[in-house]
Write an enzyme that holds these catalytic residues in place. Structure first.
Site, PDB file in Angstrom:
ATOM      1  N   SER A  20      -4.711  23.489  22.298  1.00 45.57           N
ATOM      2  CA  SER A  20      -5.505  22.503  23.212  1.00 45.57           C
ATOM      3  C   SER A  20      -5.276  22.780  24.594  1.00 45.57           C
ATOM      4  O   SER A  20      -4.457  23.304  25.038  1.00 45.57           O
ATOM      5  CB  SER A  20      -5.069  21.038  22.635  1.00 45.57           C
ATOM      6  OG  SER A  20      -5.593  20.201  23.337  1.00 45.57           O
ATOM      7  N   TYR A  28       1.992  15.010  21.286  1.00 44.03           N
ATOM      8  CA  TYR A  28       0.986  16.142  21.193  1.00 44.03           C
ATOM      9  C   TYR A  28       1.082  17.175  22.243  1.00 44.03           C
ATOM     10  O   TYR A  28       0.955  18.464  21.964  1.00 44.03           O
ATOM     11  CB  TYR A  28      -0.248  15.262  21.400  1.00 44.03           C
ATOM     12  CG  TYR A  28      -1.591  15.832  20.999  1.00 44.03           C
ATOM     13  CD1 TYR A  28      -2.078  16.091  19.564  1.00 44.03           C
ATOM     14  CD2 TYR A  28      -2.419  16.659  22.089  1.00 44.03           C
ATOM     15  CE1 TYR A  28      -3.221  16.843  19.414  1.00 44.03           C
ATOM     16  CE2 TYR A  28      -3.519  17.244  21.541  1.00 44.03           C
ATOM     17  CZ  TYR A  28      -3.877  17.438  20.303  1.00 44.03           C
ATOM     18  OH  TYR A  28      -4.880  18.185  19.983  1.00 44.03           O
TER      19      TYR A  28
HETATM   20  P1  NAD Z   1      -9.249  16.852  11.838  1.00 44.08           P
HETATM   21  O1  NAD Z   1      -8.561  15.528  11.749  1.00 44.08           O
HETATM   22  O2  NAD Z   1     -10.918  16.724  11.534  1.00 44.08           O
HETATM   23  O3  NAD Z   1      -8.680  17.711  10.895  1.00 44.08           O
HETATM   24  C1  NAD Z   1      -7.247  18.141  11.081  1.00 44.08           C
HETATM   25  C2  NAD Z   1      -6.985  18.871   9.523  1.00 44.08           C
HETATM   26  O4  NAD Z   1      -5.440  18.896   9.363  1.00 44.08           O
HETATM   27  C3  NAD Z   1      -7.459  17.983   8.293  1.00 44.08           C
HETATM   28  O5  NAD Z   1      -7.746  19.241   7.232  1.00 44.08           O
HETATM   29  C4  NAD Z   1      -6.133  17.509   7.812  1.00 44.08           C
HETATM   30  O6  NAD Z   1      -6.194  17.342   6.180  1.00 44.08           O
HETATM   31  C5  NAD Z   1      -5.006  18.382   8.132  1.00 44.08           C
HETATM   32  N1  NAD Z   1      -3.693  17.677   8.120  1.00 44.08           N
HETATM   33  C6  NAD Z   1      -3.365  16.501   8.709  1.00 44.08           C
HETATM   34  N2  NAD Z   1      -2.060  16.276   8.338  1.00 44.08           N
HETATM   35  C7  NAD Z   1      -1.576  17.333   7.544  1.00 44.08           C
HETATM   36  C8  NAD Z   1      -0.448  17.536   6.866  1.00 44.08           C
HETATM   37  N3  NAD Z   1       0.718  16.529   6.820  1.00 44.08           N
HETATM   38  N4  NAD Z   1      -0.400  18.631   5.834  1.00 44.08           N
HETATM   39  C9  NAD Z   1      -1.566  19.557   5.660  1.00 44.08           C
HETATM   40  N5  NAD Z   1      -2.491  19.366   6.426  1.00 44.08           N
HETATM   41  C10 NAD Z   1      -2.655  18.458   7.473  1.00 44.08           C
HETATM   42  O7  NAD Z   1      -8.884  17.361  13.223  1.00 44.08           O
HETATM   43  P2  NAD Z   1      -9.694  18.585  14.236  1.00 44.08           P
HETATM   44  O8  NAD Z   1     -10.229  17.833  15.464  1.00 44.08           O
HETATM   45  O9  NAD Z   1     -10.484  19.330  13.413  1.00 44.08           O
HETATM   46  O10 NAD Z   1      -8.273  19.434  14.510  1.00 44.08           O
HETATM   47  C11 NAD Z   1      -7.832  20.689  14.272  1.00 44.08           C
HETATM   48  C12 NAD Z   1      -6.874  21.163  15.250  1.00 44.08           C
HETATM   49  O11 NAD Z   1      -7.644  21.261  16.650  1.00 44.08           O
HETATM   50  C13 NAD Z   1      -5.653  20.330  15.636  1.00 44.08           C
HETATM   51  O12 NAD Z   1      -4.493  21.228  15.758  1.00 44.08           O
HETATM   52  C14 NAD Z   1      -5.974  19.326  16.874  1.00 44.08           C
HETATM   53  O13 NAD Z   1      -4.954  19.253  17.718  1.00 44.08           O
HETATM   54  C15 NAD Z   1      -6.771  20.589  17.728  1.00 44.08           C
HETATM   55  N6  NAD Z   1      -7.684  20.221  18.622  1.00 44.08           N
HETATM   56  C16 NAD Z   1      -8.834  19.270  18.255  1.00 44.08           C
HETATM   57  C17 NAD Z   1      -9.597  18.812  19.642  1.00 44.08           C
HETATM   58  C18 NAD Z   1     -10.778  17.756  19.336  1.00 44.08           C
HETATM   59  O14 NAD Z   1     -11.367  17.381  20.394  1.00 44.08           O
HETATM   60  N7  NAD Z   1     -11.138  17.373  18.157  1.00 44.08           N
HETATM   61  C19 NAD Z   1      -9.253  19.336  20.929  1.00 44.08           C
HETATM   62  C20 NAD Z   1      -8.122  20.106  21.005  1.00 44.08           C
HETATM   63  C21 NAD Z   1      -7.523  20.580  19.894  1.00 44.08           C
END
Ligand code: NAD
Length: 267
Positions: free
Chosen positions: A145, A158
């Site tokens: 991130s 985080y």
């Molecule tokens: P999301 O909530 O759509 O997806 C998260 C995924 O992680 C889901 O498939 C969920 O089932 C899985 N997950 C959560 N807890 C779990 C567990 N205990 N065991 C197995 N799987 C688990 O979120 P996203 O936005 O797609 O995030 C994906 C990655 O991108 C993350 O690492 C997040 O920190 C990073 N990220 C997101 C953003 C944003 O703006 N959305 C920005 C920077 C980084």
């Protein structure tokens, strides 16, 4: 016809039942890979994710349901994948968020965020990387991130987890830099560092900024705080860079952290 350059490859994308992970699984599937998906959800959500990956062109799809808070479940998942098909590409994407001031952060949230966002990547990499090195090709793409590069208030676990995964990736990049060859593709480990991306993860932060207005008002307020482009990325934008990092010609791109953040970390 899409370039099926991953036709002989097997990939695991953690947290791929929604959001960025699902887009990455679909992107790798479109290049012909066998795809292991992982993540939580109802049976219907998991089946829908598998169908999306199948429709994108995967050679084969399986769901591995490990809860990434539990190292024993991670190890069992990695063994089951190895027995199915040796892993060439590992995308550590699963992540959770909880935004409150440090002194109000529940200890259980700290433990869960560190376990899912950071320790799970150590547990998957530890098992997957020796096999990649032996075969001369391997890719680890860790979805960090902007919060792996700069901090924000109210995100202590985080930010700690994301700085941690950037550091972990650099160590692994150094340890595996000389494995494989230019022809075989080598072993590379990189991080992608997104700013705001349109997924369920950030909905609570949009909601907190609506001030009685529409969701669009919440989005505008959120990007105005930090992201100079004033627009969010799509999950597919993150998938696109992941796919490029898997190409043979990316053999010398390792230990890097790529912001996709509309200028956030340029400030
Ligand atoms: P999301 O909530 O759509 O997806 C998260 C995924 O992680 C889901 O498939 C969920 O089932 C899985 N997950 C959560 N807890 C779990 C567990 N205990 N065991 C197995 N799987 C688990 O979120 P996203 O936005 O797609 O995030 C994906 C990655 O991108 C993350 O690492 C997040 O920190 C990073 N990220 C997101 C953003 C944003 O703006 N959305 C920005 C920077 C980084």
């Amino acid at each position: 016809m899409a370039d099926r350059f991953l036709a002989a490859r097997t990939v695991l994308v953690t947290g791929s039942t929604s959001g960025i992970g699902l887009a990455i699984a679909c992107g790798l599937a479109s290049a012909g890979a066998k795809v292991a998906i992982n993540g939580l959800g109802t049976p219907e959500q998991i089946e829908a994710a598998m169908q999306a990956v199948r429709d994108a062109g995967a050679a084969e799809v399986r769901h591995f349901g490990a809860d990434l808070r539990d190292p024993d479940q991670i190890e069992a998942m990695m063994m089951a994948i190895e027995a199915w098909s040796p892993l060439d590409i590992l995308v550590n994407n699963a992540g959770i968020q909880h935004a409150v001031p440090l002194a109000e952060m529940p200890t259980q949230k700290w433990n869960d965020i560190l376990a899912i966002n950071l320790s799970a990547a150590f547990h998957t990499m530890r098992v997957a990387m020796p096999g990649m090195a032996a075969r001369g090709y391997g890719r680890v793409v860790n979805i960090a991130s902007v919060h792996g590069l700069v901090a924000s208030v109210n995100k202590a676990p985080y930010v700690a987890s994301k700085f941690g995964i950037v550091g972990l990736s650099k160590v692994a990049a150094l340890e595996y830099a000389a494995s494989g060859s230019r022809d075989s593709g080598g072993i590379t480990i990189n991080c992608i560092c997104p700013g705001w991306v349109e997924t369920a993860l950030i909905e609570p932060q949009i909601e907190a900024r609506r001030n009685g207005g529409s969701r669009e008002d919440g989005v505008r307020a959120l990007v105005a705080e930090k992201q100079p482009s004033q627009r969010m990325s799509l999950p597919e934008d993150i998938a696109s860079l992941t796919l490029w990092l898997c190409r043979r010609e990316a053999h010398n791109v390792t230990g890097a952290s790529f912001p996709i953040d509309g200028g956030w970390t340029a400030q």
